[in-house]
Scaffold this motif. Structure first.
Motif, PDB file in Angstrom:
ATOM      1  N   TYR A 111      -9.082   7.507  -3.548  1.00 32.06           N
ATOM      2  CA  TYR A 111     -10.483   7.334  -3.145  1.00 32.06           C
ATOM      3  C   TYR A 111     -10.628   8.356  -1.766  1.00 32.06           C
ATOM      4  O   TYR A 111     -11.857   8.981  -1.378  1.00 32.06           O
ATOM      5  CB  TYR A 111     -10.608   6.075  -2.487  1.00 32.06           C
ATOM      6  N   HIS A 114     -11.752  11.722  -3.596  1.00 32.84           N
ATOM      7  CA  HIS A 114     -12.847  11.550  -3.910  1.00 32.84           C
ATOM      8  C   HIS A 114     -14.099  11.752  -2.623  1.00 32.84           C
ATOM      9  O   HIS A 114     -14.948  12.444  -2.697  1.00 32.84           O
ATOM     10  CB  HIS A 114     -13.380  10.170  -4.489  1.00 32.84           C
ATOM     11  N   ASP A 174     -12.790  -0.445  -4.418  1.00 33.62           N
ATOM     12  CA  ASP A 174     -12.988  -0.206  -5.691  1.00 33.62           C
ATOM     13  C   ASP A 174     -14.341  -0.334  -6.218  1.00 33.62           C
ATOM     14  O   ASP A 174     -14.662   0.481  -7.232  1.00 33.62           O
ATOM     15  CB  ASP A 174     -12.219  -1.235  -6.766  1.00 33.62           C
ATOM     16  N   GLN A 177     -15.581   3.197  -4.839  1.00 28.17           N
ATOM     17  CA  GLN A 177     -14.640   4.265  -5.164  1.00 28.17           C
ATOM     18  C   GLN A 177     -14.412   5.286  -3.715  1.00 28.17           C
ATOM     19  O   GLN A 177     -14.698   6.273  -3.908  1.00 28.17           O
ATOM     20  CB  GLN A 177     -14.875   5.047  -6.352  1.00 28.17           C
TER      21      GLN A 177
END
Length: 231
Positions: A111, A114, A174, A177
């Motif tokens: 994460y 990302h 989650d 993300q």
């Protein structure tokens, strides 16, 4: 042959781009490491293309599509996950060989990678229109608006929450993300949570439960599991 047409939300820069760094993330040590890495790239102490052991290289076009703004990106934007870097290195964006590049630490969590990638790709579309002092804030704002929509963030937080569990923090991470601390910052900036809540929730380390408990819904349609998660 005609010039390749850029994606609909990408204003491709079609002039020569001087090699330079655009935006560094992290503290002073991380920024210095980024500059050092870029200088060793310029002196050809290591190569990005063809790809080798130094980095995993991918395209940034999917993130450009997700951002969905008509920004002045370099025609080609690539992402390099660097393997042999110091642990405190975070990442930076740069112009190199007429391409836009994002460099991030491959050792970071999924994460984190990302988030940093989205942040730095966005900086490549904004740097021509914003001075250095404003670039980071504007890039962060676009990432927040795109990947952490206000309505979704509000669905997870409110002023009445006093504590939350590590497993719920993981569920929130989650869902978006994105790193949990980044989501908390977004909630604070939107004034969904207070400064005190922000400080308290930052101490929660997201963790996945060893074994998920079955969800029990009471007659009032409120789950015991949810009550236990929020506290």
């Amino acid at each position: 042959m005609g010039k390749k047409k850029p994606p609909i939300n990408q204003v491709a820069i079609d002039f020569h781009l001087p090699n330079r760094t655009v935006l560094h993330l992290g503290q002073i040590a991380a920024q210095r490491e980024g500059e050092r890495l870029f200088q060793t790239l310029l002196t050809e102490e290591w190569l990005l293309e063809p790809a080798g052991e130094a980095a995993d290289v991918s395209s940034g076009q999917e993130i450009i599509r997700q951002i969905g703004r008509r920004l002045a990106y370099p025609e080609d934007v690539k992402v390099a996950q660097l393997h042999h870097v110091e642990n405190d290195f975070v990442g930076f964006s740069a112009l190199y060989q007429n391409k836009g590049w994002v460099f991030i630490n491959a050792k970071a969590s999924d994460y984190e990678r990302h988030y940093y990638t989205c942040f730095l790709v966005t900086s490549l579309g904004l740097y021509m229109n914003y001075p250095a002092a404003e670039l980071s804030a504007r890039a962060e704002q676009l990432v927040f608006e795109t990947f952490l929509p206000e309505a979704d963030v509000r669905s997870f937080f409110h002023r009445g929450i006093s504590k939350l569990s590590p497993s719920l923090a993981m569920d929130i991470a989650d869902f978006f993300q994105m790193p949990f601390t980044v989501i908390l910052k977004r909630a604070l900036l939107l004034e969904i949570i207070s400064d005190e809540q922000y400080r308290n929730f930052r101490t929660v380390k997201p963790e996945r439960p060893v074994k998920a408990r079955p969800l029990f819904v009471s007659k009032s349609s409120e789950s015991e599991y949810a009550d236990e998660q929020w506290g």
